[in-house]
Design a protein around this motif. Structure first.
Motif, PDB file in Angstrom:
ATOM      1  N   LEU A 132      45.787  44.199  41.983  1.00 46.64           N
ATOM      2  CA  LEU A 132      45.110  42.935  41.686  1.00 46.64           C
ATOM      3  C   LEU A 132      43.681  43.187  41.216  1.00 46.64           C
ATOM      4  O   LEU A 132      43.216  42.562  40.251  1.00 46.64           O
ATOM      5  CB  LEU A 132      45.139  42.027  42.913  1.00 46.64           C
ATOM      6  N   VAL A 133      42.989  44.109  41.852  1.00 46.34           N
ATOM      7  CA  VAL A 133      41.627  44.469  41.432  1.00 46.34           C
ATOM      8  C   VAL A 133      41.645  45.000  39.999  1.00 46.34           C
ATOM      9  O   VAL A 133      40.828  44.587  39.157  1.00 46.34           O
ATOM     10  CB  VAL A 133      41.004  45.514  42.392  1.00 46.34           C
TER      11      VAL A 133
ATOM     12  N   ARG B  99      48.970  33.289  38.150  1.00 50.02           N
ATOM     13  CA  ARG B  99      47.734  32.901  37.448  1.00 50.02           C
ATOM     14  C   ARG B  99      46.702  32.381  38.462  1.00 50.02           C
ATOM     15  O   ARG B  99      45.530  32.715  38.386  1.00 50.02           O
ATOM     16  CB  ARG B  99      48.062  31.841  36.382  1.00 50.02           C
ATOM     17  N   ARG B 100      47.155  31.553  39.428  1.00 49.47           N
ATOM     18  CA  ARG B 100      46.231  31.039  40.447  1.00 49.47           C
ATOM     19  C   ARG B 100      45.676  32.185  41.291  1.00 49.47           C
ATOM     20  O   ARG B 100      44.482  32.196  41.618  1.00 49.47           O
ATOM     21  CB  ARG B 100      46.926  30.008  41.339  1.00 49.47           C
ATOM     22  N   VAL B 101      46.540  33.128  41.635  1.00 56.40           N
ATOM     23  CA  VAL B 101      46.089  34.282  42.410  1.00 56.40           C
ATOM     24  C   VAL B 101      45.034  35.053  41.624  1.00 56.40           C
ATOM     25  O   VAL B 101      43.958  35.368  42.153  1.00 56.40           O
ATOM     26  CB  VAL B 101      47.269  35.214  42.783  1.00 56.40           C
ATOM     27  N   LEU B 102      45.313  35.350  40.366  1.00 59.22           N
ATOM     28  CA  LEU B 102      44.361  36.118  39.563  1.00 59.22           C
ATOM     29  C   LEU B 102      43.057  35.352  39.361  1.00 59.22           C
ATOM     30  O   LEU B 102      41.972  35.930  39.479  1.00 59.22           O
ATOM     31  CB  LEU B 102      44.972  36.490  38.208  1.00 59.22           C
TER      32      LEU B 102
ATOM     33  N   ALA C  12      41.284  41.962  32.855  1.00 57.58           N
ATOM     34  CA  ALA C  12      41.096  40.638  32.241  1.00 57.58           C
ATOM     35  C   ALA C  12      39.645  40.450  31.813  1.00 57.58           C
ATOM     36  O   ALA C  12      39.365  39.938  30.714  1.00 57.58           O
ATOM     37  CB  ALA C  12      41.529  39.540  33.210  1.00 57.58           C
ATOM     38  N   ARG C  13      38.700  40.857  32.654  1.00 54.57           N
ATOM     39  CA  ARG C  13      37.275  40.764  32.287  1.00 54.57           C
ATOM     40  C   ARG C  13      36.979  41.656  31.090  1.00 54.57           C
ATOM     41  O   ARG C  13      36.221  41.285  30.192  1.00 54.57           O
ATOM     42  CB  ARG C  13      36.377  41.153  33.463  1.00 54.57           C
TER      43      ARG C  13
ATOM     44  N   VAL D 203      39.616  51.499  35.458  1.00 59.73           N
ATOM     45  CA  VAL D 203      39.382  50.433  34.473  1.00 59.73           C
ATOM     46  C   VAL D 203      37.884  50.329  34.174  1.00 59.73           C
ATOM     47  O   VAL D 203      37.481  50.238  33.011  1.00 59.73           O
ATOM     48  CB  VAL D 203      39.933  49.077  34.973  1.00 59.73           C
ATOM     49  N   ALA D 204      37.059  50.356  35.217  1.00 64.04           N
ATOM     50  CA  ALA D 204      35.606  50.250  35.031  1.00 64.04           C
ATOM     51  C   ALA D 204      35.070  51.452  34.255  1.00 64.04           C
ATOM     52  O   ALA D 204      34.230  51.302  33.354  1.00 64.04           O
ATOM     53  CB  ALA D 204      34.911  50.115  36.378  1.00 64.04           C
ATOM     54  N   ALA D 205      35.540  52.644  34.571  1.00 67.90           N
ATOM     55  CA  ALA D 205      35.102  53.844  33.853  1.00 67.90           C
ATOM     56  C   ALA D 205      35.548  53.797  32.391  1.00 67.90           C
ATOM     57  O   ALA D 205      34.792  54.174  31.485  1.00 67.90           O
ATOM     58  CB  ALA D 205      35.640  55.095  34.543  1.00 67.90           C
TER      59      ALA D 205
END
Length: 188
Positions: free
Chosen positions: A50-51, A6-9, A57-58, A118-120
């Motif tokens: 991670l990206v 969680r801290r990493v993310l 999450a966003r 994910v963005a697309a």
């Protein structure tokens, strides 16, 4: 998710959004989150994963924000079509660096990168949402209207002028309302 993960993310999310995805390395994320690089890799496997996790999450938060806005009582079907613009106005207050998804697409041009996908997918979801809302409202040419609305939406995120008295989201929200009224079946 473990507390370390969680801290990493959380750290990666802050750093990726503020500094850019390609400018932030795993060393900085590990240092900022107070974990070792080994922990980072054990939890996420790679920076690419991670990206993608950061963007997912966003995306979940954004979709929940729009869904909450769509729950506003007493909205006409036509007003519901422009709800994402109202939600965007509120969202942009806490996100001054623009859209994480547009930024990711600019930084990650390779369609094979999981973050790019994910963005697309987020843009495709928004296009489908506009199409669905326009169809439900009985508007003419809902597919064309949805594409126009998506272009307005993305334009608001790309053009933020801090010195003006109106936000770009407010300006395109007004333009979207004009397009929706023009697409109403009663208009020639």
């Amino acid at each position: 998710m473990t507390p370390g993960a969680r801290r990493v993310l959380d750290s990666a999310s802050e750093l990726f959004y503020e500094r850019g995805i390609t400018a932030v390395g795993v060393d900085l994320i590990a240092q900022h989150s107070g974990v070792t690089k080994r922990t980072l890799y054990n939890r996420f496997g790679s920076k690419e994963t991670l990206v993608a996790t950061y963007l997912l999450a966003r995306d979940r938060r954004w979709r929940a924000h729009v869904a909450d806005a769509l729950e506003t009582p007493d909205l006409s079907p036509g007003e519901r079509v422009t709800v994402p613009f109202r939600a965007l106005r509120e969202w942009m207050r806490g996100n001054p660096r623009g859209c994480a998804f547009i930024n990711a697409l600019a930084e990650l041009p390779d369609p094979e990168h999981p973050g790019h996908q994910v963005a697309a997918d987020q843009q495709q979801w928004l296009l489908e949402l506009f199409t669905s809302l326009a169809t439900d409202a009985g508007l003419r040419t809902p597919d064309d209207l949805a594409h126009q609305l998506l272009c307005l939406y993305e334009g608001a995120l790309a053009v933020q002028v801090p010195a003006t008295t109106r936000s770009s989201a407010e300006t395109v929200g007004d333009a979207a309302a004009v397009l929706v009224r023009a697409a109403a079946p009663s208009n020639p």
